[in-house]
Write a protein that holds these residues in place. Sequence first.
Motif, PDB file in Angstrom:
ATOM      1  N   ILE A  59     -15.575   9.970   1.458  1.00 41.03           N
ATOM      2  CA  ILE A  59     -14.602  11.085   1.871  1.00 41.03           C
ATOM      3  C   ILE A  59     -14.200  11.899   0.379  1.00 41.03           C
ATOM      4  CG2 ILE A  59     -12.547  12.151   2.689  1.00 41.03           C
ATOM      5  CD1 ILE A  59     -13.086   9.963   5.174  1.00 41.03           C
ATOM      6  N   ALA A  60     -13.827  10.724  -0.545  1.00 41.11           N
ATOM      7  CA  ALA A  60     -13.169  11.397  -1.952  1.00 41.11           C
ATOM      8  C   ALA A  60     -14.155  12.190  -2.585  1.00 41.11           C
ATOM      9  CB  ALA A  60     -12.691  10.443  -2.387  1.00 41.11           C
ATOM     10  N   ASN A  61     -15.411  11.459  -2.512  1.00 36.09           N
ATOM     11  CA  ASN A  61     -16.749  12.168  -3.187  1.00 36.09           C
ATOM     12  C   ASN A  61     -17.130  13.673  -2.589  1.00 36.09           C
ATOM     13  OD1 ASN A  61     -17.209  10.052  -4.986  1.00 36.09           O
ATOM     14  ND2 ASN A  61     -18.644   9.008  -3.799  1.00 36.09           N
ATOM     15  N   TYR A  98      -8.597  10.191  -7.404  1.00 33.45           N
ATOM     16  CA  TYR A  98      -8.499   8.776  -7.623  1.00 33.45           C
ATOM     17  C   TYR A  98      -6.935   8.202  -7.778  1.00 33.45           C
ATOM     18  CZ  TYR A  98      -8.670   4.079 -10.063  1.00 33.45           C
ATOM     19  OH  TYR A  98      -8.700   2.946 -10.109  1.00 33.45           O
ATOM     20  N   GLY A  99      -6.035   8.859  -8.297  1.00 31.94           N
ATOM     21  CA  GLY A  99      -4.639   8.517  -8.156  1.00 31.94           C
ATOM     22  C   GLY A  99      -4.144   8.138  -6.547  1.00 31.94           C
ATOM     23  N   VAL A 100      -4.630   9.270  -5.859  1.00 34.79           N
ATOM     24  CA  VAL A 100      -4.222   9.472  -4.352  1.00 34.79           C
ATOM     25  C   VAL A 100      -4.799   7.885  -3.923  1.00 34.79           C
ATOM     26  CG1 VAL A 100      -4.751  10.010  -2.239  1.00 34.79           C
ATOM     27  CG2 VAL A 100      -4.088  11.639  -4.065  1.00 34.79           C
ATOM     28  N   LEU A 101      -6.003   7.403  -4.105  1.00 27.15           N
ATOM     29  CA  LEU A 101      -6.694   6.371  -3.732  1.00 27.15           C
ATOM     30  C   LEU A 101      -6.123   5.064  -4.291  1.00 27.15           C
ATOM     31  CD1 LEU A 101     -10.576   7.406  -4.082  1.00 27.15           C
ATOM     32  CD2 LEU A 101      -9.188   7.109  -2.218  1.00 27.15           C
ATOM     33  N   PHE A 102      -5.746   5.151  -5.606  1.00 22.56           N
ATOM     34  CA  PHE A 102      -5.042   3.970  -6.392  1.00 22.56           C
ATOM     35  C   PHE A 102      -3.524   3.589  -5.408  1.00 22.56           C
ATOM     36  CE2 PHE A 102      -2.327   1.726  -9.218  1.00 22.56           C
ATOM     37  CZ  PHE A 102      -3.311   0.945  -9.768  1.00 22.56           C
ATOM     38  N   PHE A 103      -3.036   4.732  -5.299  1.00 24.99           N
ATOM     39  CA  PHE A 103      -1.659   4.329  -4.691  1.00 24.99           C
ATOM     40  C   PHE A 103      -1.888   4.110  -3.212  1.00 24.99           C
ATOM     41  CE2 PHE A 103      -0.537   6.648  -8.285  1.00 24.99           C
ATOM     42  CZ  PHE A 103       0.398   5.534  -9.078  1.00 24.99           C
ATOM     43  N   MET A 104      -2.662   4.595  -2.266  1.00 20.90           N
ATOM     44  CA  MET A 104      -3.036   4.336  -0.951  1.00 20.90           C
ATOM     45  C   MET A 104      -3.430   2.930  -0.557  1.00 20.90           C
ATOM     46  SD  MET A 104      -5.838   7.027   0.291  1.00 20.90           S
ATOM     47  CE  MET A 104      -5.874   6.321   1.984  1.00 20.90           C
ATOM     48  N   ALA A 105      -3.993   2.261  -1.526  1.00 22.38           N
ATOM     49  CA  ALA A 105      -4.900   1.087  -1.479  1.00 22.38           C
ATOM     50  C   ALA A 105      -4.127   0.066  -0.755  1.00 22.38           C
ATOM     51  CB  ALA A 105      -5.621   0.592  -2.883  1.00 22.38           C
ATOM     52  N   PRO A 106      -2.890  -0.217  -1.221  1.00 18.17           N
ATOM     53  CA  PRO A 106      -2.243  -1.352  -0.596  1.00 18.17           C
ATOM     54  C   PRO A 106      -1.958  -1.094   0.965  1.00 18.17           C
ATOM     55  CG  PRO A 106      -1.200  -0.883  -2.569  1.00 18.17           C
ATOM     56  CD  PRO A 106      -2.188   0.145  -2.350  1.00 18.17           C
ATOM     57  N   TRP A 107      -1.851   0.166   1.317  1.00 21.55           N
ATOM     58  CA  TRP A 107      -1.502   0.745   2.982  1.00 21.55           C
ATOM     59  C   TRP A 107      -2.875   0.482   3.538  1.00 21.55           C
ATOM     60  CZ3 TRP A 107      -3.982   4.455   5.697  1.00 21.55           C
ATOM     61  CH2 TRP A 107      -3.566   4.670   6.891  1.00 21.55           C
ATOM     62  N   VAL A 108      -4.047   0.857   2.843  1.00 21.02           N
ATOM     63  CA  VAL A 108      -5.364   0.555   3.656  1.00 21.02           C
ATOM     64  C   VAL A 108      -5.222  -0.839   3.921  1.00 21.02           C
ATOM     65  CG1 VAL A 108      -7.946   0.632   3.386  1.00 21.02           C
ATOM     66  CG2 VAL A 108      -6.294   2.582   2.719  1.00 21.02           C
ATOM     67  N   ALA A 109      -5.003  -1.880   3.068  1.00 20.90           N
ATOM     68  CA  ALA A 109      -5.275  -3.347   3.080  1.00 20.90           C
ATOM     69  C   ALA A 109      -4.132  -3.718   4.213  1.00 20.90           C
ATOM     70  CB  ALA A 109      -4.882  -3.892   1.738  1.00 20.90           C
ATOM     71  N   ASP A 110      -3.008  -3.132   4.154  1.00 19.85           N
ATOM     72  CA  ASP A 110      -2.100  -3.661   5.191  1.00 19.85           C
ATOM     73  C   ASP A 110      -2.650  -3.336   6.714  1.00 19.85           C
ATOM     74  OD1 ASP A 110      -0.470  -4.975   3.351  1.00 19.85           O
ATOM     75  OD2 ASP A 110       0.854  -3.215   3.149  1.00 19.85           O
ATOM     76  N   PHE A 111      -3.335  -2.218   6.830  1.00 17.69           N
ATOM     77  CA  PHE A 111      -3.498  -1.392   8.011  1.00 17.69           C
ATOM     78  C   PHE A 111      -4.744  -2.525   8.634  1.00 17.69           C
ATOM     79  CE2 PHE A 111      -6.308   1.447  10.661  1.00 17.69           C
ATOM     80  CZ  PHE A 111      -5.183   1.970  11.554  1.00 17.69           C
ATOM     81  N   ARG A 122      -9.403   0.400  -5.467  1.00 23.10           N
ATOM     82  CA  ARG A 122      -9.039   0.594  -6.751  1.00 23.10           C
ATOM     83  C   ARG A 122     -10.081   0.751  -7.854  1.00 23.10           C
ATOM     84  NH1 ARG A 122      -2.985  -2.292  -6.982  1.00 23.10           N
ATOM     85  NH2 ARG A 122      -1.909  -0.295  -6.005  1.00 23.10           N
ATOM     86  N   VAL A 123     -10.828  -0.409  -7.515  1.00 20.93           N
ATOM     87  CA  VAL A 123     -12.131  -0.341  -8.515  1.00 20.93           C
ATOM     88  C   VAL A 123     -13.232   0.680  -8.092  1.00 20.93           C
ATOM     89  CG1 VAL A 123     -14.051  -1.876  -9.498  1.00 20.93           C
ATOM     90  CG2 VAL A 123     -11.651  -2.773  -9.132  1.00 20.93           C
ATOM     91  N   LEU A 124     -13.750   0.457  -6.952  1.00 22.33           N
ATOM     92  CA  LEU A 124     -14.656   1.441  -6.599  1.00 22.33           C
ATOM     93  C   LEU A 124     -14.435   2.857  -6.324  1.00 22.33           C
ATOM     94  CD1 LEU A 124     -16.684  -0.183  -3.480  1.00 22.33           C
ATOM     95  CD2 LEU A 124     -17.637   0.642  -5.612  1.00 22.33           C
ATOM     96  N   GLY A 125     -13.185   3.053  -6.483  1.00 21.57           N
ATOM     97  CA  GLY A 125     -12.368   4.541  -6.522  1.00 21.57           C
ATOM     98  C   GLY A 125     -12.781   5.244  -8.057  1.00 21.57           C
ATOM     99  N   ILE A 126     -13.357   4.493  -8.925  1.00 23.41           N
ATOM    100  CA  ILE A 126     -13.618   5.147 -10.122  1.00 23.41           C
ATOM    101  C   ILE A 126     -14.943   5.719 -10.139  1.00 23.41           C
ATOM    102  CG2 ILE A 126     -14.221   4.422 -12.719  1.00 23.41           C
ATOM    103  CD1 ILE A 126     -12.750   1.790 -12.407  1.00 23.41           C
ATOM    104  N   ARG A 127     -15.739   5.460  -8.836  1.00 19.29           N
ATOM    105  CA  ARG A 127     -16.899   6.204  -8.928  1.00 19.29           C
ATOM    106  C   ARG A 127     -16.654   7.841  -8.419  1.00 19.29           C
ATOM    107  NH1 ARG A 127     -21.046   3.983  -4.259  1.00 19.29           N
ATOM    108  NH2 ARG A 127     -21.672   6.073  -4.565  1.00 19.29           N
TER     109      ARG A 127
END
Length: 488
Positions: A59-61, A98-111, A122-127
Motif C-alpha cells: 500500500i505504501a508503494n 517510511y517514517g509513518v511505517l516506522f512509528f506504526m510498526a509496534p501498533w501493527v505487532a500488537d494488533f 521497519r526493515v522492509l519499509g526501506i523498500r
Amino acid sequence: MGMEAENNLRKKVFSGLFWKFGERITAQFVSLLISIVLARLLIPEDYGAVAIVMVFITIANVFVGNGFGNALIRKKDADNLDFSSVFYVGILISVIIYGVLFFMAPWVADFYDMPVLAPVLRVLGIRVIIAAVNTVQQAYVSRNMLFKRFFWSTLLGTVISGIVGIAMAYRGFGVWALAVQYLTNTTIDTLVLWCTVRWRPELGCSWGRVKELLAFGWKLLVSGLLDTGYKQVRSLIIGKKYTNSDLAFYNQGEKYPNLIVVNINSSISSVIFPAMSQYQDNPLRMKQMVRRAIQISSYIMWPMMIGLGAVAEPLIRMLLTEKWLPCVPYVRIFCFSYGLWPIHTANLQALNALGRSDLFLKLEIIKKSIGLAVLLVSMQISPLAMAYSLIIADIASVFINAAPNIRLLQYGYSEQLKDLLPPLLMAGVMFLVIYPISFLPVGDAAVVVLQIAVGAAVYLLESVLFRHEGFLYLVGLLNNGKVRNNGK
C-alpha cells in the motif's frame, strides 16, 4: 503519424515485447525455483507473518509508484526537468511514508499479537524509499522503450536475492529470510538500472511541472490506492480473523497464478501503453491496438491458467510437499480470476492513454464498492469463501471496465467478448482432456509432464483448426515479422 514513424514504432513494440517477455519469463522461472526451495525450507507461519507486513509495504508503494510514472510516460513533451522533479518529490514522499511505517510498526505487532512484525516492518519499509527511485527509472525506460535494461536488472535482482534468501532460510533465519530476500531484490534491481540507464536527475525541481503531472496522476494514485487496498484487505482480515496458516495458504494459492499472469500481462501492458499513447488522437488505431492486446494476451493466458488449475494438486504435492496441499483450491480460484485480466488491462490502459484518468477513478470506485459488498458477506464464512467472492467481483468488473470504450473507441461488449471467449473455450476443452490424467496410478511428476504435453498439443491443434487471431498474429511475428491482420 507518418508511415516511417509508424514502422519505427512497430519495430520498437516488437523489440519491447521480445525483451519484456524475455525478462518476465526468465524472472518467472528463477522466482519459481527460489520459491519452491524456500517453501520447502520454511513453514506456512513464516509466510503468513511476512504476508501481513507486505500488505503495508504494498500500500505504501502505491504513493510513490502510481500516478507520476504513467503521467511521465503519457506526457508528449516530457523532458529531464519533469523526470527530475518527480524524482525529488518522490524521494520526499517516500521518506515521510517510511517514517509513518516506522512509528506504526509496534501498533501493527500488537494488533496481530506478533512481536516479530515490528522489526520486520521497519526493515522492509526501506523498500518504499528505494521504490521512489525505481519508479522514475522505470518510467524513463518505458517511455523510451529501452526494455532490454529491464531484462538485466530483473534477472540479477531475482538471482542474487534468491541466493541470499535461500542461504538465510537454510541457516534457520525463518521470517527474516523472506524479508531480506524481498529487500535485496528491489535494491539490486534499482542499482542495476542506475548503472545501465543513462538518465540522471538534474539539480532542479519545478513545482509547476509536478502540478501539471499531478493533474493527471492524482486520479491514478487514488485508483491505485483503491485497487491495492481492496486486494490487500483480504490478507489483513484473514491474518486477524483466522490463522497465519490460513493466510499462507491463501497467498501461496494466489502466488502461482499471479506469477504467470502478472509477468505476461505486465510485459504486454508496459509495451502497449507507451505505444497507445502515441495514438491518443486516433481512436480507430487505438481500438485496433486494444483488440490486438486482448486477443494475444487472452490466447496466451487462458491455456496457462486453465492448465495450471488442472495440474494444481499433483504439482503442489510434487514441488512443495503435502504440507501445502490446502492451497490447491485457492490456486484454482485465482486461475479463473486472473484469466480475466487481459480484458481489464487493455480497457484501462486505453483510458490512461486517452488521458481519461477521471473515468479510470470512477470505474475503480464502482468496482471496489461491489467487491467490498461481497467481501463483507464472505468474510463471515471462511477464507475460501473470500477467495470465491473475487470471481463474482471480477466478472462484474469485465463489464464495468469495458463500458467507457463502447463510446470512446466504438468497441462494444459483443466485440470484446468475441475477442476474449474463443481462447477460454479452447482452454476449457483442453481442461476436459487433461484433468482425468491426474487419476492415473503413476507418480506426480509423470502426471504433470503428461498433462502439460497433452494440454499443449490439444491447444495447438485447436488453434490451427480454428485459426485463432492471436495464434495467427504470433505466427506472423515469428515468420520474419510479417503480421497477418486478416483485413483488420
